[in-house]
Write an enzyme that holds these catalytic residues in place. Structure first.
Site, short mmCIF file in Angstrom:
data_model
loop_
_atom_site.label_atom_id
_atom_site.label_comp_id
_atom_site.label_asym_id
_atom_site.label_seq_id
_atom_site.Cartn_x
_atom_site.Cartn_y
_atom_site.Cartn_z
NE ARG A 87 -2.99 -0.32 3.40
CZ ARG A 87 -3.90 -1.23 3.28
NH1 ARG A 87 -4.89 -1.04 2.51
NH2 ARG A 87 -3.76 -2.35 3.83
CE1 TYR A 88 0.15 4.42 3.75
CE2 TYR A 88 0.24 1.85 4.67
CZ TYR A 88 -0.35 3.26 4.65
OH TYR A 88 -1.63 3.48 5.48
NE ARG A 91 4.07 2.02 5.93
CZ ARG A 91 4.12 3.05 5.81
NH1 ARG A 91 5.28 3.70 4.84
NH2 ARG A 91 3.28 4.00 6.12
CB CYS A 100 -5.87 -15.24 15.41
SG CYS A 100 -5.81 -14.06 13.84
CB CYS A 104 -10.70 -9.80 18.15
SG CYS A 104 -8.99 -10.32 18.42
CB CYS A 107 -11.22 -9.44 13.52
SG CYS A 107 -9.92 -9.59 12.45
NE ARG A 109 -5.58 -7.64 7.05
CZ ARG A 109 -4.45 -7.04 7.40
NH1 ARG A 109 -3.91 -7.74 8.58
NH2 ARG A 109 -3.87 -5.93 6.95
CG ASP A 269 -10.28 -0.69 10.08
OD1 ASP A 269 -10.08 0.66 10.03
OD2 ASP A 269 -9.44 -1.39 10.55
CG ASP A 306 -6.31 1.63 8.03
OD1 ASP A 306 -5.57 1.98 6.83
OD2 ASP A 306 -5.63 1.11 8.89
CE LYS A 313 -2.63 2.06 10.20
NZ LYS A 313 -1.96 1.36 9.18
#
Ligand code: SF4
Length: 341
Positions: A87-88, A91, A100, A104, A107, A109, A269, A306, A313
């Site tokens: 995205r950037y 990185r 996981c 959560c 979450c 995702r 999000d 985001d 972000k």
């Protein structure tokens, strides 16, 4: 044993039997996983327990609002090869696994993680590393997912060594919840696997409430930091969990006490079925303003949003300086008084 079924939640006293049908409907849609460490932290006598709220399925998750989306931060729009999000310029995210230790309920995702969701195959991992090697602008590789620390020390160490051997990659960052949700899994072998010659490793810990930083979790973080690996924090602003200044203050102080630099406080999000967790941006700004008055600079996180759709972000405020063109600026102090600069 990790709790994964609605019937196990009831058997463990984490949900009443009359909620079983509701829980089963949510479980059909989104995975459940509650580790022994987290089950032990939940206050069964408190219906609004902030730990329970993060991990126990809730029928409200089946209410999807019109602004929510399956890929809220636009990972897919920036994925040139499987497992990579670029995205950037400097990185990339590398998503090795889509599972996981816990799931959560908020979450971002949640449509991409869960049991049975594919991990990268050996060939896909090779292709992802080739992509990183072919892009000299990539300075930092962020291992996320899923939780990369659920991998075996051998597998994770092998991938980190291969990333660190790419000359232009200087930083390997791992995003994890494991030190909090399964501190016993932060073994010396796993910690050794996080470092490799050629790059500097950082670990970003996701935790949202000060009670998550138990003695065992603090000891797990200490094993990482004592190995010379700097840690930063990530938290999500969550209604009913940490949407008050006192809780956020205690959380940030706990991070700093554990030698973890507070890094991001994420605005929640627009993930499907999570509207009951989202505070407003104005509320978030008010909380961050309150923290500014209560905490040293060392303990201040950056409140970030985001932009939905994959636009990246941005700091979400609040603002303290109002530019007045030729006349200079008006600066607001912590008490709210205005000063001309
Ligand atoms: S640990 Fe991270 S990726 Fe996994 S369910 Fe929680 S927020 Fe999602």
């Amino acid at each position: 044993m990790t709790i994964r079924l609605p019937s196990e939640l009831v058997a463990a006293g984490l949900a009443p039997p009359d909620k079983l049908a509701h829980l089963a409907r949510v479980a059909e849609r989104y995975a459940i996983a509650i580790t022994p460490a987290i089950a032990g932290l939940i206050d069964r006598g408190d219906p609004s327990d902030p730990i329970a709220r993060q991990f126990l399925p809730n029928i409200a998750e089946l209410t999807v609002t019109s602004d929510e989306r399956a890929d809220p931060i636009g990972d897919h729009a920036h994925s040139p090869v499987e497992g990579i999000v670029h995205r950037y310029p400097d990185r990339v995210l590398l998503k090795l696994v889509n599972v996981c230790a816990v799931y959560c309920r908020f979450c971002f995702r949640r449509e991409m993680v869960g049991p049975g969701k594919q991990a990268l195959s050996a060939q896909q991992c090779d292709a992802a590393l080739s992509y990183i090697a072919a892009h000299p602008e990539i300075w930092e590789v962020i291992l996320t997912g899923g939780d990369p620390l659920v991998l075996s020390a051998r597998r994770l160490g092998d991938v980190i060594k291969r990333i660190a051997a790419i000359g232009h990659v200087k930083i390997v960052r791992l995003h994890t919840r494991l030190p909090v949700v399964a501190p016993e899994k932060i073994t010396s072998a796993l910690v050794r696997a996080l470092k490799a010659p050629g790059a500097t490793t950082y670990v970003a810990l996701h935790a949202n409430h000060p009670r998550e930083l138990t003695a065992a979790a603090r000891a797990a973080c200490a094993r990482i930091v004592d190995a010379g690996i700097p840690m930063v924090s990530q938290s999500v602003l969550l209604r009913g969990v940490n949407d008050d200044a006192q809780t956020l203050e205690a959380l940030m102080r706990a991070f700093v006490e554990c030698r973890i630099k507070p890094y991001y406080l994420h605005h929640a999000d627009l993930a499907p079925g999570t509207s009951h967790f989202r505070a407003s941006i104005a509320e978030g700004q008010g909380l961050v303003r309150a923290l500014r008055g209560r905490l040293s600079g060392l303990a201040q996180p950056t409140y970030v949003l985001d932009i939905p759709g994959g636009y990246g972000k941005v700091p979400a405020g609040p603002q303290y300086i109002d530019m007045c063109g030729e006349a200079g600026a008006v600066v607001e102090d912590i008490a709210g008084a205005k000063h001309r600069y």
